[in-house]
Design a protein around this motif. Structure first.
Motif, PDB file in Angstrom:
ATOM      1  N   ILE A 207       0.840  -1.194   0.000  1.00 19.81           N
ATOM      2  CA  ILE A 207       0.000   0.000   0.000  1.00 19.81           C
ATOM      3  C   ILE A 207       0.882   1.253   0.000  1.00 19.81           C
ATOM      4  CG2 ILE A 207      -1.871   1.205   1.186  1.00 19.81           C
ATOM      5  CD1 ILE A 207      -2.642  -1.587   0.199  1.00 19.81           C
ATOM      6  N   ARG A 208       0.469   2.255  -0.797  1.00 22.19           N
ATOM      7  CA  ARG A 208       1.189   3.529  -0.865  1.00 22.19           C
ATOM      8  C   ARG A 208       0.903   4.376   0.390  1.00 22.19           C
ATOM      9  NH1 ARG A 208       3.109   0.994  -4.077  1.00 22.19           N
ATOM     10  NH2 ARG A 208       3.026   1.101  -6.339  1.00 22.19           N
ATOM     11  N   GLU A 291      10.543  -1.427   4.128  1.00 21.71           N
ATOM     12  CA  GLU A 291      11.521  -0.873   3.193  1.00 21.71           C
ATOM     13  C   GLU A 291      11.122  -1.160   1.741  1.00 21.71           C
ATOM     14  OE1 GLU A 291      13.967   1.114   3.942  1.00 21.71           O
ATOM     15  OE2 GLU A 291      13.504   0.977   6.083  1.00 21.71           O
ATOM     16  N   LEU A 292      10.555  -2.335   1.498  1.00 24.21           N
ATOM     17  CA  LEU A 292      10.083  -2.662   0.152  1.00 24.21           C
ATOM     18  C   LEU A 292       9.038  -1.651  -0.307  1.00 24.21           C
ATOM     19  CD1 LEU A 292       9.672  -4.571  -2.342  1.00 24.21           C
ATOM     20  CD2 LEU A 292       7.901  -5.697  -0.969  1.00 24.21           C
ATOM     21  N   LEU A 296       9.103   0.662  -3.662  1.00 27.39           N
ATOM     22  CA  LEU A 296       8.069   0.616  -4.702  1.00 27.39           C
ATOM     23  C   LEU A 296       7.446   1.992  -4.908  1.00 27.39           C
ATOM     24  CD1 LEU A 296       6.262  -2.751  -3.815  1.00 27.39           C
ATOM     25  CD2 LEU A 296       7.923  -2.343  -5.647  1.00 27.39           C
ATOM     26  N   HIS A 297       7.276   2.730  -3.822  1.00 22.30           N
ATOM     27  CA  HIS A 297       6.705   4.077  -3.922  1.00 22.30           C
ATOM     28  C   HIS A 297       7.626   4.993  -4.731  1.00 22.30           C
ATOM     29  CE1 HIS A 297       4.302   7.524  -2.937  1.00 22.30           C
ATOM     30  NE2 HIS A 297       5.262   8.093  -2.229  1.00 22.30           N
ATOM     31  N   THR A 298       8.919   4.915  -4.464  1.00 20.45           N
ATOM     32  CA  THR A 298       9.858   5.750  -5.222  1.00 20.45           C
ATOM     33  C   THR A 298       9.923   5.300  -6.674  1.00 20.45           C
ATOM     34  OG1 THR A 298      11.783   4.377  -4.586  1.00 20.45           O
ATOM     35  CG2 THR A 298      11.249   6.267  -3.184  1.00 20.45           C
ATOM     36  N   PRO A 318      -2.518   7.149 -11.367  1.00 18.11           N
ATOM     37  CA  PRO A 318      -2.110   7.214  -9.966  1.00 18.11           C
ATOM     38  C   PRO A 318      -2.245   5.844  -9.318  1.00 18.11           C
ATOM     39  CG  PRO A 318      -4.255   8.256 -10.282  1.00 18.11           C
ATOM     40  CD  PRO A 318      -3.710   7.981 -11.647  1.00 18.11           C
ATOM     41  N   SER A 319      -1.258   5.477  -8.522  1.00 19.62           N
ATOM     42  CA  SER A 319      -1.246   4.153  -7.901  1.00 19.62           C
ATOM     43  C   SER A 319      -1.392   4.272  -6.398  1.00 19.62           C
ATOM     44  CB  SER A 319       0.061   3.428  -8.242  1.00 19.62           C
ATOM     45  OG  SER A 319       0.137   2.181  -7.590  1.00 19.62           O
ATOM     46  N   GLU A 320      -2.349   3.531  -5.851  1.00 16.84           N
ATOM     47  CA  GLU A 320      -2.573   3.517  -4.408  1.00 16.84           C
ATOM     48  C   GLU A 320      -2.041   2.239  -3.763  1.00 16.84           C
ATOM     49  OE1 GLU A 320      -6.676   6.183  -4.811  1.00 16.84           O
ATOM     50  OE2 GLU A 320      -6.802   4.072  -4.243  1.00 16.84           O
TER      51      GLU A 320
END
Length: 391
Positions: A207-208, A291-292, A296-298, A318-320
């Motif tokens: 989850i973002r 940390e994963l 993924l967010h970056t 946009p990804s949530e």
């Protein structure tokens, strides 16, 4: 940072679907495979160390699911997702996809209507077709790049005699995380029209920031009695090949029917490494997962920024949640066949075609971003070069 995700690993010649089959599928030896939904990262070192101890024992006979295994799932769901479940409510499946087939065959019959929301994970449609059921679609509404639910249409579909609703939350491929309000509306409609909900929540840990996954069955007692939920550590910890998932069924009558079906086809025995890896991940892997998710967010932000700056013809939805990014290529004015050929052979990228997820995926491609940034950068450079060469 205790963990790193920048290390590239050689996955070829490991019987890896994503890499070893890519050449034959895409007919291109230069392809960068970003299609199959597994990650190009080693799993948490704590999981590897735990499995290594078991390997050193050297005997790999039949095994069973221990109380510790069940408690690890119960505690994880409570601590991470604020949902109370009993260990007796946790049923086994060798994966979420097999669970979909089990549910369809246990709780519906041929020609029954099964509702989905396209664009959606293609195995939903395949499972319905394979088992002789009938798809009834409640397409997600797309407003610019954001997807929402058409509840008026969903109610009509439920009224029409829908037997089971296959919910994907977090949503694959759009990356939506449905809100409590949206989920409550779904659940109340399902209760009203006696529609069984099968909720695929396999991406529930990915989850973002500023978003939260809510298990639909956690919203009310009535909804929980009408819902079957599938979860797994496989996506969260890259354990996909270990074939271990949990099917959570609060309703005792539904649970008895499910377990009876699974026993009849003799698929209730676990993979030794699958359940041990799950236990290790859920009891020792929380820091790694944190940390994963940052990484993924970056990665998602990197894609969005890169395309906005260098390839404005490609729009990034946009990804949530999830490690899958939904890309809109409508501005290139290709039909889907032309788009797929362009991506595969002009850009040397192995992505998933949007129409695999439903006809309303036309003009889209799905990209797996769970890879080192060097791979992601190379992929985007390929895409930029391909688009520039069209001009």
């Amino acid at each position: 940072m205790k963990y790193t995700f920048d290390t590239p690993y050689q996955r070829k010649n490991t019987n890896c679907v994503k890499f070893d089959l890519a050449d034959s599928i895409y007919q291109n030896k230069n392809i960068i495979p970003m299609w199959v939904a597994d990650m190009d990262f080693q799993t948490a070192p704590e999981v590897i160390d735990y499995l290594r101890e078991r390997i050193d024992h050297g005997i790999f006979g039949y095994s069973f699911l221990s109380r510790e295994y069940y408690n690890s799932i119960k505690n994880w769901v409570k601590n991470e997702h604020n949902w109370d479940i009993g260990i007796n409510e946790i049923c086994f499946s060798p994966g979420v996809v097999p669970a979909i087939y089990f549910i369809l065959q246990t709780f519906s019959k041929e020609k029954d209507k099964i509702a989905i929301q396209t664009p959606v994970y293609f195995m939903f449609q395949k499972a319905i077709n394979d088992t002789g059921r009938i798809i009834t679609d409640n397409p997600l509404t797309q407003e610019e790049l954001f997807y929402s639910i058409n509840f008026n249409d969903l109610e009509k579909k439920f009224q029409s005699g829908t037997k089971i609703f296959l919910l994907c939350n977090p949503q694959n491929p759009t990356g939506r995380v449905f809100t409590a309000e949206e989920l409550l509306k779904i659940g109340e409609l399902a209760v009203k029209y006696n529609v069984l909900i099968f909720s695929d929540e396999i991406h529930y840990d990915l989850i973002r920031p500023n978003h939260k996954h809510i298990p639909i069955a956690s919203l009310s007692e009535k909804i929980s009695q009408q819902t079957i939920t599938a979860i797994s550590a496989s996506k969260s910890f890259n354990l996909n090949g270990l074939n271990t998932a949990s099917v959570i069924i609060k309703n005792p009558k539904l649970r008895e029917k499910y377990n009876s079906f699974v026993k009849k086809i003799h698929i209730n025995s676990p993979n030794t490494f699958g359940h041990l890896a799950t236990y290790a991940a859920l009891t020792q892997g929380k820091s790694w997962l944190k940390e994963l998710n940052k990484y993924l967010h970056t990665n998602h932000n990197f894609i969005a920024d890169y395309c906005a700056k260098n390839i404005p013809q490609v729009q990034v939805c946009p990804s949530e949640a999830t490690f899958l990014t939904w890309l809109n290529f409508d501005k290139l004015k290709f039909n889907q066949k032309e788009l797929v050929n362009f991506i595969n052979h002009n850009c040397n990228l192995g992505l998933s075609s949007g129409t695999d997820f439903g006809s309303n995926g036309k003009g889209f491609m799905r990209m797996n971003i769970a890879c080192p940034k060097t791979t992601l950068k190379k992929a985007l450079e390929n895409l930029e070069s391909g688009v520039n060469n069209l001009q």
